[in-house]
Design a protein around this motif. Structure first.
Motif, PDB file in Angstrom:
ATOM      1  N   ALA A  65       0.823  -1.205   0.000  1.00  0.00           N
ATOM      2  CA  ALA A  65       0.000   0.000   0.000  1.00  0.00           C
ATOM      3  C   ALA A  65       0.858   1.256   0.000  1.00  0.00           C
ATOM      4  O   ALA A  65       0.611   2.206  -0.765  1.00  0.00           O
ATOM      5  CB  ALA A  65      -0.942  -0.008   1.204  1.00  0.00           C
ATOM      6  N   SER A  66       1.888   1.285   0.848  1.00  0.00           N
ATOM      7  CA  SER A  66       2.751   2.466   0.895  1.00  0.00           C
ATOM      8  C   SER A  66       3.532   2.617  -0.409  1.00  0.00           C
ATOM      9  O   SER A  66       3.750   3.742  -0.887  1.00  0.00           O
ATOM     10  CB  SER A  66       3.696   2.396   2.096  1.00  0.00           C
ATOM     11  N   ASP A  67       3.939   1.486  -1.002  1.00  0.00           N
ATOM     12  CA  ASP A  67       4.623   1.518  -2.289  1.00  0.00           C
ATOM     13  C   ASP A  67       3.737   2.131  -3.365  1.00  0.00           C
ATOM     14  O   ASP A  67       4.183   2.961  -4.176  1.00  0.00           O
ATOM     15  CB  ASP A  67       5.033   0.100  -2.693  1.00  0.00           C
ATOM     16  N   ILE A 108      -6.308  -3.243   3.161  1.00  0.00           N
ATOM     17  CA  ILE A 108      -4.966  -2.705   3.363  1.00  0.00           C
ATOM     18  C   ILE A 108      -4.990  -1.210   3.108  1.00  0.00           C
ATOM     19  O   ILE A 108      -5.837  -0.691   2.379  1.00  0.00           O
ATOM     20  CB  ILE A 108      -3.910  -3.386   2.459  1.00  0.00           C
ATOM     21  N   GLY A 109      -4.042  -0.512   3.724  1.00  0.00           N
ATOM     22  CA  GLY A 109      -4.011   0.931   3.577  1.00  0.00           C
ATOM     23  C   GLY A 109      -2.709   1.496   4.098  1.00  0.00           C
ATOM     24  O   GLY A 109      -1.814   0.779   4.546  1.00  0.00           O
ATOM     25  N   VAL A 181      -5.174   6.157   3.268  1.00  0.00           N
ATOM     26  CA  VAL A 181      -5.305   5.920   1.838  1.00  0.00           C
ATOM     27  C   VAL A 181      -5.449   4.413   1.659  1.00  0.00           C
ATOM     28  O   VAL A 181      -4.566   3.650   2.060  1.00  0.00           O
ATOM     29  CB  VAL A 181      -4.087   6.431   1.051  1.00  0.00           C
ATOM     30  N   GLY A 182      -6.557   3.976   1.097  1.00  0.00           N
ATOM     31  CA  GLY A 182      -6.802   2.548   0.934  1.00  0.00           C
ATOM     32  C   GLY A 182      -8.107   2.145   1.565  1.00  0.00           C
ATOM     33  O   GLY A 182      -9.011   2.972   1.760  1.00  0.00           O
ATOM     34  N   PHE A 183      -8.244   0.866   1.889  1.00  0.00           N
ATOM     35  CA  PHE A 183      -9.453   0.305   2.483  1.00  0.00           C
ATOM     36  C   PHE A 183     -10.687   0.583   1.623  1.00  0.00           C
ATOM     37  O   PHE A 183     -11.809   0.678   2.121  1.00  0.00           O
ATOM     38  CB  PHE A 183      -9.662   0.833   3.908  1.00  0.00           C
TER      39      PHE A 183
END
Length: 261
Positions: A65-67, A108-109, A181-183
């Motif tokens: 996710a961070s990538d 994921i986030g 950011v995500g989910f």
């Protein structure tokens, strides 16, 4: 863990009218810490965009996710200045990327925080953006100020007067965030702007630093006026010396020269 850009650089950006320039020096560094087996942090460090994303600990593939976030931000760069709208669009695109990666029913986030070099009426400014509890600090003169506001349960308790800022740092729910950011949710992004000033230092960090190193220690490291590289490395070492319980990522940016100096 993904590290994009140039970890330690001094770079001059000429303004479009060629009348003046901005000069920045920076260093980015990340460490897995002593308690984690995977580094779920990622960072981007290059003109005009600097960002740190902290993948959700305890969820599978937080590093993916961070990538996705730092890669989308890097792809949004087109020149030596970036519009705030381009940053927002990149984070929305990253949300779609993360949704495609998500094969876990928990989701994921990632957090993300950072700064971009932008132009407003031909004047360079720093665009600050934030989702989650990674942070941007500004150090000017001898004063250290947290520019971003954490999106977390304990910050809401501080805002309501139920906790002090000092109590919030050690609260058992200090790692519970309210935005990410995500989910499969569209990100709710805080945006603000700072004036560029020569001598100003910016500190970007994941909570692996701030959970270990108190505000006064952060200020002392920034006030020592060592280079961006020496300062960033010293901050990571300080977090490790306190236990290094989480991934630690730090970017220190020095404004060496700004218009009007």
């Amino acid at each position: 863990m993904t590290a994009l850009g140039r970890s330690s650089v001094r770079h001059t950006v000429t303004l479009p009218d060629r009348s003046d320039a901005v000069e920045l020096s920076w260093h980015g560094v990340t460490h897995t810490g002593y308690r984690r087996t995977v580094n779920e942090d990622s960072y981007l460090a290059d003109v005009p965009l600097f960002a740190i994303a902290d993948g959700m600990g305890g969820h599978s593939h937080g590093d993916r996710a961070s990538d996705a976030v730092v890669r989308r931000l890097q792809a949004a760069v087109d020149g030596e200045f970036i519009e705030p709208a381009a940053i927002v669009e990149a984070l929305h695109r990253a949300t779609a990327d993360i949704h495609e990666l998500d094969d876990d029913e928990l989701g994921i986030g990632t957090t993300v925080t950072g700064v971009g070099l932008s132009l407003v009426d031909g004047r360079p400014v720093v665009s600050v953006f934030n989702v989650g509890d990674s942070r941007v600090y500004r150090f000017v003169g001898n004063d250290l100020e947290q520019v971003t506001v954490d999106h977390s349960i304990v910050q809401e308790m501080v805002d309501a007067g139920q906790l002090t800022a000092e109590q919030a740092e050690d609260h058992p729910e200090s790692n519970v965030i309210t935005r990410a950011v995500g989910f499969s949710l569209e990100p709710d992004i805080d945006m603000s702007q700072l004036e560029l000033r020569a001598g100003m230092r910016l500190l970007l960090c994941s909570d692996g630093l701030t959970k270990e190193v108190p505000l006064q220690r952060l200020r002392l490291h920034l006030a020592a006026r060592l280079s961006a590289r020496e300062t960033a490395n010293a901050l990571v070492d300080a977090a490790l010396a306190q236990g290094g319980r989480d991934n630690i990522t730090v970017i220190v940016i020095d404004v060496v020269r700004a218009p009007g100096d």
